[in-house]
Structures are given as structure tokens and as C-alpha cells.
Design a protein around this motif. Structure first.
Motif, short mmCIF file in Angstrom:
data_model
loop_
_atom_site.label_atom_id
_atom_site.label_comp_id
_atom_site.label_asym_id
_atom_site.label_seq_id
_atom_site.Cartn_x
_atom_site.Cartn_y
_atom_site.Cartn_z
N LYS A 131 -28.71 -28.42 -44.55
CA LYS A 131 -27.41 -28.95 -44.95
C LYS A 131 -26.36 -28.64 -43.87
N GLY A 132 -26.45 -27.47 -43.27
CA GLY A 132 -25.55 -27.13 -42.16
C GLY A 132 -25.78 -28.04 -40.97
N ARG A 133 -27.05 -28.32 -40.67
CA ARG A 133 -27.36 -29.25 -39.58
C ARG A 133 -26.79 -30.63 -39.87
N GLU A 134 -26.94 -31.08 -41.10
CA GLU A 134 -26.42 -32.39 -41.48
C GLU A 134 -24.88 -32.43 -41.34
N TYR A 135 -24.22 -31.36 -41.74
CA TYR A 135 -22.78 -31.28 -41.62
C TYR A 135 -22.34 -31.32 -40.16
N LEU A 136 -23.00 -30.51 -39.32
CA LEU A 136 -22.66 -30.49 -37.90
C LEU A 136 -22.93 -31.83 -37.23
N PHE A 137 -24.04 -32.47 -37.57
CA PHE A 137 -24.35 -33.79 -37.02
C PHE A 137 -23.29 -34.81 -37.44
N GLY A 138 -22.76 -34.66 -38.65
CA GLY A 138 -21.68 -35.53 -39.11
C GLY A 138 -20.40 -35.30 -38.32
N LEU A 139 -20.10 -34.05 -38.00
CA LEU A 139 -18.90 -33.73 -37.22
C LEU A 139 -18.94 -34.32 -35.82
N ILE A 140 -20.11 -34.20 -35.18
CA ILE A 140 -20.21 -34.70 -33.80
C ILE A 140 -20.73 -36.13 -33.73
N LYS A 141 -20.88 -36.75 -34.88
CA LYS A 141 -21.23 -38.17 -35.02
C LYS A 141 -22.54 -38.53 -34.30
N VAL A 142 -23.57 -37.74 -34.55
CA VAL A 142 -24.88 -37.98 -33.97
C VAL A 142 -25.46 -39.31 -34.46
N GLU A 143 -25.23 -39.62 -35.75
CA GLU A 143 -25.76 -40.87 -36.31
C GLU A 143 -25.25 -42.09 -35.55
N LYS A 144 -23.94 -42.11 -35.24
CA LYS A 144 -23.36 -43.24 -34.49
C LYS A 144 -23.98 -43.33 -33.10
N LEU A 145 -24.16 -42.18 -32.46
CA LEU A 145 -24.76 -42.15 -31.13
C LEU A 145 -26.18 -42.68 -31.17
N LEU A 146 -26.97 -42.22 -32.14
CA LEU A 146 -28.35 -42.69 -32.26
C LEU A 146 -28.40 -44.18 -32.58
N GLN A 147 -27.47 -44.67 -33.41
CA GLN A 147 -27.44 -46.09 -33.75
C GLN A 147 -27.08 -46.93 -32.53
N SER A 148 -26.14 -46.46 -31.71
CA SER A 148 -25.77 -47.24 -30.51
C SER A 148 -26.91 -47.23 -29.49
N ILE A 149 -27.61 -46.11 -29.37
CA ILE A 149 -28.78 -46.06 -28.46
C ILE A 149 -29.85 -47.01 -28.97
N SER A 150 -30.10 -47.01 -30.28
CA SER A 150 -31.09 -47.90 -30.87
C SER A 150 -30.72 -49.37 -30.65
N ASN A 151 -29.45 -49.72 -30.85
CA ASN A 151 -29.01 -51.10 -30.63
C ASN A 151 -29.17 -51.50 -29.18
N THR A 152 -28.83 -50.60 -28.26
CA THR A 152 -28.97 -50.88 -26.83
C THR A 152 -30.44 -51.09 -26.47
N LEU A 153 -31.31 -50.23 -26.98
CA LEU A 153 -32.74 -50.39 -26.70
C LEU A 153 -33.28 -51.69 -27.25
N ASN A 154 -32.83 -52.07 -28.45
CA ASN A 154 -33.26 -53.34 -29.03
C ASN A 154 -32.83 -54.53 -28.17
N ILE A 155 -31.62 -54.48 -27.63
CA ILE A 155 -31.14 -55.57 -26.77
C ILE A 155 -31.95 -55.63 -25.50
N VAL A 156 -32.22 -54.46 -24.89
CA VAL A 156 -32.97 -54.40 -23.63
C VAL A 156 -34.40 -54.85 -23.84
N ILE A 157 -35.03 -54.40 -24.91
CA ILE A 157 -36.44 -54.72 -25.15
C ILE A 157 -36.62 -56.16 -25.58
N ILE A 158 -35.74 -56.64 -26.42
CA ILE A 158 -35.88 -58.02 -26.94
C ILE A 158 -35.28 -58.95 -25.97
#
Length: 158
Positions: A131-158
Motif C-alpha cells: 500500500k505504501g508502494r502504491e501511494y508513493l507510485f501515485g505521488l510520483i505518477k509512475v502509472e502516467k509514465l508507464l502509460q506514455s512509454i507503452s503508447n510510445t512503444l505501440n506507435i514505434v512497433i505498429i
């Protein structure tokens, strides 16, 4: 579901007998209680695996709606972290070899209550860590970073 229920309990009895017979054999061979059967009886054992699958199917088919059930549902995303943390080699060493607390009190009448309390404490601490990890990841917005990396990889690969 009745077949799954019966299968679970048959496998549970087989695993109990497995543990008991290995313990009795070690007791007869060494004239002391020896717990060297971890790799034989738990973890990657087929019996335990099939018991887990049967238990999972049984739980999926239950129709329980209570506050306790909702509490368990809220904890369920964090349970995998309990497995990951407690199966780490360093944590295993700390829990089972360095302090070896449980084997020191094995012959004590309070062994099972202490074992249950230790297990619940470890479970609760691992959940709090995740739960602490989840809270810290929310503070530093890791989910947004991972989503943008995923979108970029999808554009490059496709």
C-alpha cells in the motif's frame, strides 16, 4: 462445485498425510523432530498446486456478500506482493535461518498461536508495504509514465 469441494479436501488430507509421514519418518530415523521436508511438501508440490486451483474455483463460486467479504476483496490486489516479498531469498534467510524463532519454540504449547500470529503479522506488514508502494507510485505518477512509454512503444512497433 461439489466435486471441486471434495477434491480440495481429498488433496488436503493427502498433503496432511504427506507431511505427517515425512515427519514420522524423520523422527524415527533421527530420534528427533526434523523439519527438512520443505521442498518435498510445499511450494512447487503438485498436490499443493491442485489444492490451490480447487480452492480458487471453490471461492469463485461462493455467493457471500458481507462486510468481511468486501474487506477481503479490498485486500486481494495486495496479496501477490505478500508472495513476492516472502519468497525473496533475503527475506527467507531473515525469517527462517538467521533468527529461526519458530524452531526455538516448537516444543512450546504456544507454538501454533505464535505461528498464526507471526503469519498474520508478516501478512499485514507486506500488505502495508505494498500500500505504501502504491501511494508513493501515485505521488510520483509512475502509472502516467508507464502509460506514455507503452503508447510510445505501440506507435514505434505498429
Amino acid at each position: 462445485i461439489k466435486k471441486v469441494y471434495v477434491t480440495f479436501f481429498i488433496l488436503f488430507i493427502v498433503e496432511f498425510l504427506n507431511l505427517t509421514l515425512i515427519g514420522v519418518d524423520n523422527y524415527i530415523s533421527n530420534n528427533e523432530i526434523v523439519y527438512s521436508f520443505y521442498s518435498i511438501s510445499t511450494g512447487t508440490n503438485g498436490i499443493v498446486y491442485l489444492m490451490s486451483v480447487a480452492f480458487f474455483i471453490f471461492i469463485l463460486n461462493m455467493k457471500i456478500r458481507s462486510n468481511f467479504w468486501h474487506f477481503l476483496a479490498k485486500l486481494s490486489p495486495y496479496v501477490f506482493s505478500v508472495y513476492l516479498i516472502t519468497s525473496h531469498k533475503g527475506v527467507k534467510f531473515f525469517l527462517y535461518e538467521r533468527y529461526d524463532f519458530l524452531s526455538q519454540i516448537f516444543d512450546n504449547i504456544y507454538f501454533y498461536p505464535v505461528l498464526l500470529a507471526c503469519s498474520l503479522l508478516i501478512f499485514a506488514l507486506c500488505i502495508l508495504l505494498d500500500k505504501g508502494r502504491e501511494y508513493l507510485f501515485g505521488l510520483i505518477k509512475v502509472e502516467k509514465l508507464l502509460q506514455s512509454i507503452s503508447n510510445t512503444l505501440n506507435i514505434v512497433i505498429i
